[in-house]
Write a protein that holds these residues in place. Structure first.
Motif, mmCIF file in Angstrom:
data_model
loop_
_atom_site.group_PDB
_atom_site.id
_atom_site.type_symbol
_atom_site.label_atom_id
_atom_site.label_comp_id
_atom_site.label_asym_id
_atom_site.label_seq_id
_atom_site.Cartn_x
_atom_site.Cartn_y
_atom_site.Cartn_z
ATOM 1 N N LEU A 26 0.822 -1.212 0.000
ATOM 2 C CA LEU A 26 0.000 0.000 0.000
ATOM 3 C C LEU A 26 0.854 1.260 0.000
ATOM 4 O O LEU A 26 0.524 2.244 -0.655
ATOM 5 N N LEU A 27 1.946 1.244 0.765
ATOM 6 C CA LEU A 27 2.814 2.420 0.854
ATOM 7 C C LEU A 27 4.264 1.950 0.988
ATOM 8 O O LEU A 27 4.742 1.683 2.088
ATOM 9 N N ILE A 28 4.928 1.846 -0.147
ATOM 10 C CA ILE A 28 6.322 1.414 -0.175
ATOM 11 C C ILE A 28 7.218 2.634 0.012
ATOM 12 O O ILE A 28 6.951 3.689 -0.569
ATOM 13 N N PRO A 29 8.254 2.565 0.853
ATOM 14 C CA PRO A 29 9.145 3.723 1.046
ATOM 15 C C PRO A 29 9.649 4.275 -0.277
ATOM 16 O O PRO A 29 9.863 3.532 -1.239
ATOM 17 N N ALA A 30 9.829 5.585 -0.299
ATOM 18 C CA ALA A 30 10.309 6.227 -1.525
ATOM 19 C C ALA A 30 11.714 5.752 -1.873
ATOM 20 O O ALA A 30 12.053 5.625 -3.042
ATOM 21 N N GLU A 31 12.520 5.499 -0.832
ATOM 22 C CA GLU A 31 13.881 5.021 -1.050
ATOM 23 C C GLU A 31 14.292 4.090 0.091
ATOM 24 O O GLU A 31 13.726 4.158 1.186
ATOM 25 N N ILE A 32 15.273 3.253 -0.177
ATOM 26 C CA ILE A 32 15.934 2.450 0.854
ATOM 27 C C ILE A 32 17.404 2.843 0.840
ATOM 28 O O ILE A 32 18.060 2.741 -0.208
ATOM 29 N N ASP A 33 17.910 3.359 1.971
ATOM 30 C CA ASP A 33 19.310 3.767 2.039
ATOM 31 C C ASP A 33 20.207 2.553 1.769
ATOM 32 O O ASP A 33 20.114 1.533 2.462
ATOM 33 N N LYS A 34 21.064 2.661 0.754
ATOM 34 C CA LYS A 34 21.858 1.507 0.331
ATOM 35 C C LYS A 34 22.942 1.128 1.336
ATOM 36 O O LYS A 34 23.472 0.021 1.299
ATOM 37 N N PHE A 35 23.254 2.060 2.247
ATOM 38 C CA PHE A 35 24.277 1.761 3.251
ATOM 39 C C PHE A 35 23.676 1.243 4.556
ATOM 40 O O PHE A 35 24.222 0.344 5.196
ATOM 41 N N THR A 36 22.544 1.823 4.960
ATOM 42 C CA THR A 36 21.951 1.457 6.262
ATOM 43 C C THR A 36 20.700 0.603 6.142
ATOM 44 O O THR A 36 20.236 0.044 7.131
ATOM 45 N N ASN A 37 20.131 0.518 4.902
ATOM 46 C CA ASN A 37 18.866 -0.183 4.666
ATOM 47 C C ASN A 37 17.685 0.481 5.379
ATOM 48 O O ASN A 37 16.636 -0.142 5.551
ATOM 49 N N TYR A 38 17.863 1.737 5.819
ATOM 50 C CA TYR A 38 16.755 2.469 6.443
ATOM 51 C C TYR A 38 15.684 2.781 5.400
ATOM 52 O O TYR A 38 15.982 3.145 4.267
ATOM 53 N N ARG A 39 14.419 2.649 5.815
ATOM 54 C CA ARG A 39 13.311 3.082 4.966
ATOM 55 C C ARG A 39 13.252 4.613 4.995
ATOM 56 O O ARG A 39 13.273 5.211 6.065
ATOM 57 N N LEU A 40 13.134 5.228 3.826
ATOM 58 C CA LEU A 40 13.050 6.683 3.727
ATOM 59 C C LEU A 40 11.757 7.069 3.005
ATOM 60 O O LEU A 40 11.419 6.485 1.979
ATOM 61 N N TYR A 41 11.046 8.047 3.564
ATOM 62 C CA TYR A 41 9.766 8.479 3.011
ATOM 63 C C TYR A 41 9.834 9.950 2.615
ATOM 64 O O TYR A 41 10.598 10.726 3.181
ATOM 65 N N ALA A 43 7.579 13.691 1.744
ATOM 66 C CA ALA A 43 6.375 14.407 2.188
ATOM 67 C C ALA A 43 5.195 14.122 1.268
ATOM 68 O O ALA A 43 4.045 14.079 1.720
ATOM 69 N N GLU A 44 5.481 13.898 -0.037
ATOM 70 C CA GLU A 44 4.385 13.619 -0.972
ATOM 71 C C GLU A 44 3.633 12.348 -0.594
ATOM 72 O O GLU A 44 2.434 12.220 -0.876
ATOM 73 N N GLN A 45 4.324 11.407 0.043
ATOM 74 C CA GLN A 45 3.683 10.139 0.392
ATOM 75 C C GLN A 45 2.656 10.294 1.523
ATOM 76 O O GLN A 45 1.856 9.393 1.747
ATOM 77 N N ILE A 46 2.692 11.434 2.217
ATOM 78 C CA ILE A 46 1.713 11.646 3.286
ATOM 79 C C ILE A 46 0.304 11.713 2.713
ATOM 80 O O ILE A 46 -0.656 11.240 3.323
ATOM 81 N N LEU A 47 0.156 12.280 1.518
ATOM 82 C CA LEU A 47 -1.170 12.357 0.896
ATOM 83 C C LEU A 47 -1.699 10.950 0.595
ATOM 84 O O LEU A 47 -2.879 10.663 0.824
ATOM 85 N N THR A 48 -0.818 10.067 0.091
ATOM 86 C CA THR A 48 -1.236 8.682 -0.147
ATOM 87 C C THR A 48 -1.586 7.995 1.156
ATOM 88 O O THR A 48 -2.593 7.276 1.258
ATOM 89 N N LEU A 49 -0.771 8.224 2.190
ATOM 90 C CA LEU A 49 -1.045 7.630 3.500
ATOM 91 C C LEU A 49 -2.374 8.125 4.049
ATOM 92 O O LEU A 49 -3.142 7.353 4.635
ATOM 93 N N ASN A 50 -2.670 9.416 3.857
ATOM 94 C CA ASN A 50 -3.961 9.955 4.315
ATOM 95 C C ASN A 50 -5.129 9.246 3.648
ATOM 96 O O ASN A 50 -6.152 8.971 4.276
ATOM 97 N N LYS A 51 -4.977 8.935 2.345
ATOM 98 C CA LYS A 51 -6.032 8.211 1.635
ATOM 99 C C LYS A 51 -6.200 6.802 2.206
ATOM 100 O O LYS A 51 -7.326 6.321 2.382
ATOM 101 N N ILE A 52 -5.070 6.153 2.494
ATOM 102 C CA ILE A 52 -5.126 4.806 3.066
ATOM 103 C C ILE A 52 -5.840 4.835 4.415
ATOM 104 O O ILE A 52 -6.739 4.020 4.682
#
Length: 272
Positions: A26-41, A43-52
């Motif tokens: 439903l909401l895949i992170p915009a990026e995955i840090d290639k060094f730390t594997n941290y999920r990165l999101y 601000a635009e994804q907040i609108l999609t999250l609001n819909k969810i």
């Protein structure tokens, strides 16, 4: 871009749910840090999250949400909402609240009022000498019980409390339960700690992003969206520290929710 903990704070959605939305697609992170594997999101994804969240709160299941997100048009969404209204109407009495939300949601879709816009400003917050109460409470709604407890104790103990009270949220992210909340009331002089009530000095905050929220407490989510967009546009700043909240006008001094006035405060740091 925001780390998952920062994104959780700004959207008031738990890390557990963000990971679930990632796993279900439903909401895949915009990026995955290639060094730390941290999920990165973003601000635009907040609108999609609001819909969810908007559809989830109305009783839609993951497959239904996927279809709605792929066909996000007023006529289709309104038709889907009407189908769900009929489904809930035929359910047990406990579903009545969802039926009411469907009607409100249909109106909001037509009037395009899902998003709320707020202004963001930066200011310095001094340290305060406060009388405080910090507890792990079931959820954020339980904060009102803490204020009632403090008010009763202050009257009994003869502690004068000013009107410039505020709340500090100590959790590093949004929590669905077991929330670490500290309510603070500035005082003219220190006293003796007892019964869980503490006198202390709060830390000053050099940079604090502040947004004023008018109307019911449900509008607060819009202020966090405004701060998220502001932070993305002003990437010289990053989130740092514990969020605060001040209810300048609320249930105790204002009868009309549309006239409530709440201030959210998010500490900042300057990025190098």
């Amino acid at each position: 871009m925001f780390k998952i903990g920062e994104f959780s704070k700004l959207t008031q959605v738990s890390i557990r749910m963000l990971r679930y939305y990632d796993e279900t697609g439903l909401l895949i992170p915009a990026e995955i840090d290639k060094f730390t594997n941290y999920r990165l999101y973003s601000a635009e994804q907040i609108l999609t999250l609001n819909k969810i969240l908007f559809l989830r709160d109305l009783g839609f299941h993951v497959p239904e949400i996927v279809i709605a997100l792929n066909h996000w048009e007023d006529e289709f969404i309104t038709a889907q909402l009407e189908n769900k209204r009929l489904e809930i109407q035929n359910a047990i009495q406990a579903e009545q609240e969802k039926l009411s939300k469907i009607e409100l949601a249909k109106r909001d879709v037509r009037q395009r009022k899902i998003a709320i816009h707020c202004n963001v400003s930066i200011k310095s917050i001094p340290g305060y000498q406060v009388f405080s109460l910090r507890r792990i409470v079931p959820d954020y709604y339980a904060e009102g019980q803490l204020w009632e407890e403090m008010s009763a104790f202050a009257v009994e103990a003869g502690v004068p409390i000013s009107g410039n009270t505020f709340t500090i949220y100590h959790d590093p992210d949004y929590r669905e339960k077991d929330v670490d909340i500290e309510i603070c009331a500035p005082v003219a002089r220190m006293g003796e700690d007892r019964n869980g009530f503490t006198y202390r000095n709060t830390e000053p905050v050099l940079l604090m992003a502040c947004s004023m929220v008018y109307g019911p407490f449900e509008n607060i989510a819009g202020a966090y969206l405004a701060v998220a967009n502001w932070l993305q546009e002003h990437n010289q700043y990053g989130m740092a520290g514990k969020n605060r909240q001040i209810v300048h006008r609320g249930p105790w001094n204002e009868e009309i929710p549309d006239k409530y006035l709440t201030e959210i405060q998010i500490p900042l740091r300057k990025n190098r």
